[in-house]
Scaffold this motif. Structure first.
Motif, PDB file in Angstrom:
ATOM      1  N   ASP A  34     -22.483 -46.016 -15.670  1.00  0.00           N
ATOM      2  CA  ASP A  34     -21.605 -46.979 -16.354  1.00  0.00           C
ATOM      3  C   ASP A  34     -20.125 -46.700 -16.074  1.00  0.00           C
ATOM      4  O   ASP A  34     -19.271 -47.551 -16.343  1.00  0.00           O
TER       5      ASP A  34
ATOM      6  N   LYS B 106     -29.665 -48.783 -22.767  1.00  0.00           N
ATOM      7  CA  LYS B 106     -29.569 -47.334 -22.615  1.00  0.00           C
ATOM      8  C   LYS B 106     -29.410 -46.694 -23.990  1.00  0.00           C
ATOM      9  O   LYS B 106     -29.030 -47.360 -24.950  1.00  0.00           O
TER      10      LYS B 106
ATOM     11  N   SER C 147     -23.223 -46.231 -29.993  1.00  0.00           N
ATOM     12  CA  SER C 147     -22.942 -47.457 -30.744  1.00  0.00           C
ATOM     13  C   SER C 147     -24.215 -48.247 -31.050  1.00  0.00           C
ATOM     14  O   SER C 147     -24.288 -48.928 -32.062  1.00  0.00           O
TER      15      SER C 147
HETATM   16  N1  LIG Z   1     -27.958 -43.390 -22.002  1.00  0.00           N
HETATM   17  C1  LIG Z   1     -27.211 -42.615 -21.225  1.00  0.00           C
HETATM   18  N2  LIG Z   1     -27.791 -41.892 -20.253  1.00  0.00           N
HETATM   19  C2  LIG Z   1     -27.054 -41.078 -19.461  1.00  0.00           C
HETATM   20  N3  LIG Z   1     -25.733 -40.928 -19.554  1.00  0.00           N
HETATM   21  C3  LIG Z   1     -25.093 -41.631 -20.508  1.00  0.00           C
HETATM   22  C4  LIG Z   1     -25.780 -42.513 -21.386  1.00  0.00           C
HETATM   23  N4  LIG Z   1     -24.884 -43.092 -22.213  1.00  0.00           N
HETATM   24  C5  LIG Z   1     -23.682 -42.580 -21.877  1.00  0.00           C
HETATM   25  N5  LIG Z   1     -23.795 -41.728 -20.838  1.00  0.00           N
HETATM   26  C6  LIG Z   1     -22.715 -40.976 -20.194  1.00  0.00           C
HETATM   27  O1  LIG Z   1     -22.143 -40.146 -21.208  1.00  0.00           O
HETATM   28  C7  LIG Z   1     -20.721 -40.125 -21.111  1.00  0.00           C
HETATM   29  C8  LIG Z   1     -20.102 -40.611 -22.395  1.00  0.00           C
HETATM   30  O2  LIG Z   1     -20.322 -42.015 -22.506  1.00  0.00           O
HETATM   31  P1  LIG Z   1     -20.031 -42.858 -23.812  1.00  0.00           P
HETATM   32  O3  LIG Z   1     -19.174 -42.086 -24.752  1.00  0.00           O
HETATM   33  O4  LIG Z   1     -19.612 -44.227 -23.383  1.00  0.00           O
HETATM   34  O5  LIG Z   1     -21.514 -42.941 -24.424  1.00  0.00           O
HETATM   35  P2  LIG Z   1     -22.086 -44.038 -25.397  1.00  0.00           P
HETATM   36  O6  LIG Z   1     -23.137 -43.369 -26.228  1.00  0.00           O
HETATM   37  O7  LIG Z   1     -22.535 -45.235 -24.634  1.00  0.00           O
HETATM   38  O8  LIG Z   1     -20.847 -44.398 -26.294  1.00  0.00           O
HETATM   39  P3  LIG Z   1     -20.538 -45.732 -27.104  1.00  0.00           P
HETATM   40  O9  LIG Z   1     -21.842 -46.281 -27.586  1.00  0.00           O
HETATM   41  O10 LIG Z   1     -19.658 -45.252 -28.196  1.00  0.00           O
HETATM   42  O11 LIG Z   1     -19.876 -46.583 -26.080  1.00  0.00           O
HETATM   43  C9  LIG Z   1     -20.396 -40.954 -19.872  1.00  0.00           C
HETATM   44  O12 LIG Z   1     -20.294 -40.089 -18.759  1.00  0.00           O
HETATM   45  C10 LIG Z   1     -21.595 -41.879 -19.713  1.00  0.00           C
HETATM   46  O13 LIG Z   1     -21.799 -42.237 -18.365  1.00  0.00           O
END
Ligand SMILES: Nc1ncnc2c1ncn2[C@@H]1O[C@H](COP(=O)(O)OP(=O)(O)OP(=O)(O)O)[C@@H](O)[C@H]1O
Length: 481
Positions: A174, A214, A218
């Protein structure tokens, strides 16, 4: 990379300890954003340590690199690719950067749209510096009080350590757009170079089974590392990850974790058996050493080729499992020792290679794993050894009746007929007398299995193994010791 290819790795991990979400939560909790970020940073480091993830060479926090970030932005402006606005924001001018924007994801910089409700010139322009809102944590800059945009942090930190060339940049898929595209644009302007990063390794997303989305904070469809580790071990987690390529999306389910556990169990069992064979506790028919040496050599070649092919861990693990399959196939346990020579060296080499492979991936098996654990586990292992040896002697005594009882009488001898009957009765009596000993041996084996300790009886000899994560009972047993 270090353990399979001997490459020295310098890894820098940036810690974003200031951003919109941190500011919002800190204000709800009435605490400083930096202090709040430290709490989560520490928590993250503990989780990574519990998963046995090696720490980077250095962690670098954004809030400790503000002067460097400001100077980086000044250079991008001086090189003609960013502009400051009257509101105190600084933006990267994506449109004039042109065709070079979007190398990773083929996103185009072309846009005719004037940006609405913002002081940007174009929609795709992104912030390098954000003017502070009232009461927000901020730093003084040539453009007024504010804080860095997200993308500029990583470009600055990476350039501060590695200069104008970065070998590998990693992150979740992402992040490819816009984060990495924007980092590339900033760095190539700053360093005035054609190509700043050589490789971007994007890891695939973790999904919860049945969900298209994924796992994410959030969406609240996540499992915390701490909760995960209450049910599974770090080795099980690693085996689960190794079964697919790092860049693919993976699905988390009980079934996928069971598959990982079963593979670990099969590896552990093979190592135990091969160890028992080397020690002479497992007797086998003669082994085709030539086949095993060839398999071992082929496995080494396949594993190296798989890792060289963008870290194809699932192919490497499949090659190891194939080697184990052939190792097991050659080990044909027999009850009587025919005195055939043992092929200890080839089994020793296979064990050593397999253990080395998994150690390089942060996992450990067999007796060495027990030795590496806390002291009380080593004691536990020695106690079980003693117990199993004692049980083996008792079983042997109960199973093997005295020679005389087995001797057949000479035919036609009248006196011998009586003696034969007597022998038979004596033998039955002995078996009867010793039955409680065999029952006790069986119940010990069943009771220990409940604690994850599996005793395998092989004719007169017995071996044992501890099944990882053998449940609560096992944990209680360890606590008792
Ligand atoms: N489901 C997932 N699997 C693997 N890596 C992830 C996943 N979700 C997020 N990441 C990675 O973890 C790091 C932190 O991402 P981020 O904080 O956006 O996670 P998030 O849980 O999607 O947060 P939010 O829901 O608050 O947007 C980034 O490097 C992102 O690529």
């Amino acid at each position: 990379m270090t353990k399979f290819f001997g490459i020295e790795v310098i890894m820098v991990m940036g810690i974003t300890d200031i951003d919109d979400k941190i500011i919002k939560r800190a204000s709800e909790m009435n605490m400083s954003p930096v202090a709040l970020a430290r709490i989560y940073e520490e928590d993250f480091k503990q989780d990574m340590a519990a998963l046995k993830v090696l720490p980077p060479t250095v962690y670098m926090r954004v809030t400790e690199n503000i002067p460097q970030i400001i100077s980086f932005i000044e250079t991008v402006i001086a090189n003609g690719q960013a502009y400051a606005t009257s509101q105190g924001n600084v933006y990267f001018d994506v449109k004039s950067w042109g065709k070079r924007y979007g190398v990773l994801t083929t996103v185009s910089s072309d846009t005719q749209d004037e940006a609405v409700n913002t002081d940007k010139r174009h929609v795709k322009d992104f912030a390098l510096w954000k003017a502070a809102k009232p009461q927000e944590l901020c730093w003084t800059s040539p453009w007024g009080k504010g804080r860095p945009g997200w993308h500029i942090e990583c470009s600055t930190i990476s350039s501060a350590v590695f200069g104008k060339q970065l070998d590998i940049h990693t992150g979740g898929i992402d992040l490819a757009f816009p984060h990495h595209e924007n980092e590339i644009a900033q760095c190539e302007v700053y360093h005035q170079c054609e190509q700043w990063g050589n490789y971007f390794l994007h890891s695939g997303h973790l999904h919860v089974k049945g969900s298209q989305e994924k796992m994410s904070k959030s969406l609240k469809n996540y499992i915390t590392v701490k909760d995960f580790l209450k049910k599974f071990s770090s080795d099980q987690f690693r085996m689960y990850c190794l079964r697919s390529r790092y860049s693919s999306a993976v699905e988390f389910s009980d079934k996928s974790m069971d598959d990982a556990k079963n593979l670990l169990q099969a590896i552990s069992s093979f190592i135990k058996d091969a160890n028992a064979y080397i020690k002479g506790q497992l007797i086998s028919d003669p082994v085709r050493e030539d086949i095993l040496w060839e398999r071992l050599a082929n496995t080494k070649v396949t594993v190296k080729a798989a890792f060289a092919d963008d870290f194809d861990t699932s192919r490497a693990v499949a090659a190891i499992m194939d080697l184990i399959h052939h190792g097991n196939r050659q080990l044909k346990a027999v009850t009587k020792d025919a005195g055939s020579p043992r092929s200890s060296v080839v089994y020793g080499s296979i064990i050593s290679y397999i253990e080395g492979f998994f150690n390089a991936l942060g996992m450990s098996f067999g007796e060495r794993q027990v030795a590496l654990r806390a002291d009380n586990s080593t004691v536990l292992s020695n106690v079980i050894d003693e117990l199993v040896q004692f049980r083996t002697k008792v079983r042997h005594y109960a199973l093997v009746l005295p020679e005389a009882a087995e001797t057949a009488p000479v035919e036609g001898d009248a006196g011998a007929k009586g003696s034969k009957r007597e022998e038979k009765e004596k033998r039955q009596q002995l078996m009867q007398d010793r039955r409680p000993l065999l029952e006790a041996c069986d119940s010990l084996r069943e009771n220990l299995a409940a604690f994850g300790i599996h005793i395998k009886d092989r004719a007169a000899l017995s071996t044992w193994e501890m099944v990882e994560g053998g449940g609560q009972a096992e944990q209680q047993a360890q606590e008792k010791t």
